[in-house]
Design an enzyme around this catalytic site. Sequence first.
Site, PDB file in Angstrom:
ATOM      1  N   CYS A  82       0.841  -1.199   0.000  1.00  0.00           N
ATOM      2  CA  CYS A  82       0.000   0.000   0.000  1.00  0.00           C
ATOM      3  C   CYS A  82       0.879   1.254   0.000  1.00  0.00           C
ATOM      4  O   CYS A  82       1.570   1.533   0.993  1.00  0.00           O
ATOM      5  CB  CYS A  82      -0.906  -0.051   1.240  1.00  0.00           C
ATOM      6  SG  CYS A  82      -1.733   1.490   1.663  1.00  0.00           S
ATOM      7  N   CYS A  89       0.221   3.757   2.787  1.00  0.00           N
ATOM      8  CA  CYS A  89       0.684   3.172   4.056  1.00  0.00           C
ATOM      9  C   CYS A  89       2.178   3.401   4.202  1.00  0.00           C
ATOM     10  O   CYS A  89       2.650   3.852   5.254  1.00  0.00           O
ATOM     11  CB  CYS A  89       0.415   1.668   4.107  1.00  0.00           C
ATOM     12  SG  CYS A  89      -1.319   1.187   4.009  1.00  0.00           S
TER      13      CYS A  89
END
Length: 182
Positions: A80, A83
């Site tokens: 991600c 993230c």
Amino acid sequence: MKKKKIHLILFAVLCVALLFGALFAYRYLSERYQTPEAPVRDENDIPAVDFTVFDGDGNAVNLFDFSGKPVVLNFWATWCGPCKSELPAFDKLSKEYDGKVQFMMVNVTDGYQETVEGVKAFLEENGYSFPVYFDTTLQAASIYGANSIPLTVLISSDGYLEAYQIGAVTEEALRNALENLK
């Protein structure tokens, strides 16, 4: 009859003395041993829900293991992009707030895209030292509705949700939130 009156009077005096003694002891002890008042909660406040995740050694860890301490709960994965962009801030602030706030960096470990071994290699490669937990059953992600990550949830020391953010968090925003987290 006279003896009965004297006994009755002595009994009444003794009762009054005991009553005043108890009142004095109550006032003295209640001032000396006051307990802190619990924060006033409103009916719209949402209590945190417990879950089980696993540490790097495979030991079960529950959210409620950290009761009494504020918790930063972050759901993330190595694949991600958003993230990965926020992980340096989480690493820095987890060191700064060590002992005051519990960070739970919960990796959404599905066993396919995200494996425990792959995550450990990623953490070592990037030098991250924040506490990482693996949600191999996806129980925690399900409970907290982590359908989109990153997801950050701040939980107060008395176990209530204080903030909930879907998407990457900046260091400044996280620092400000931590200053207000009790």
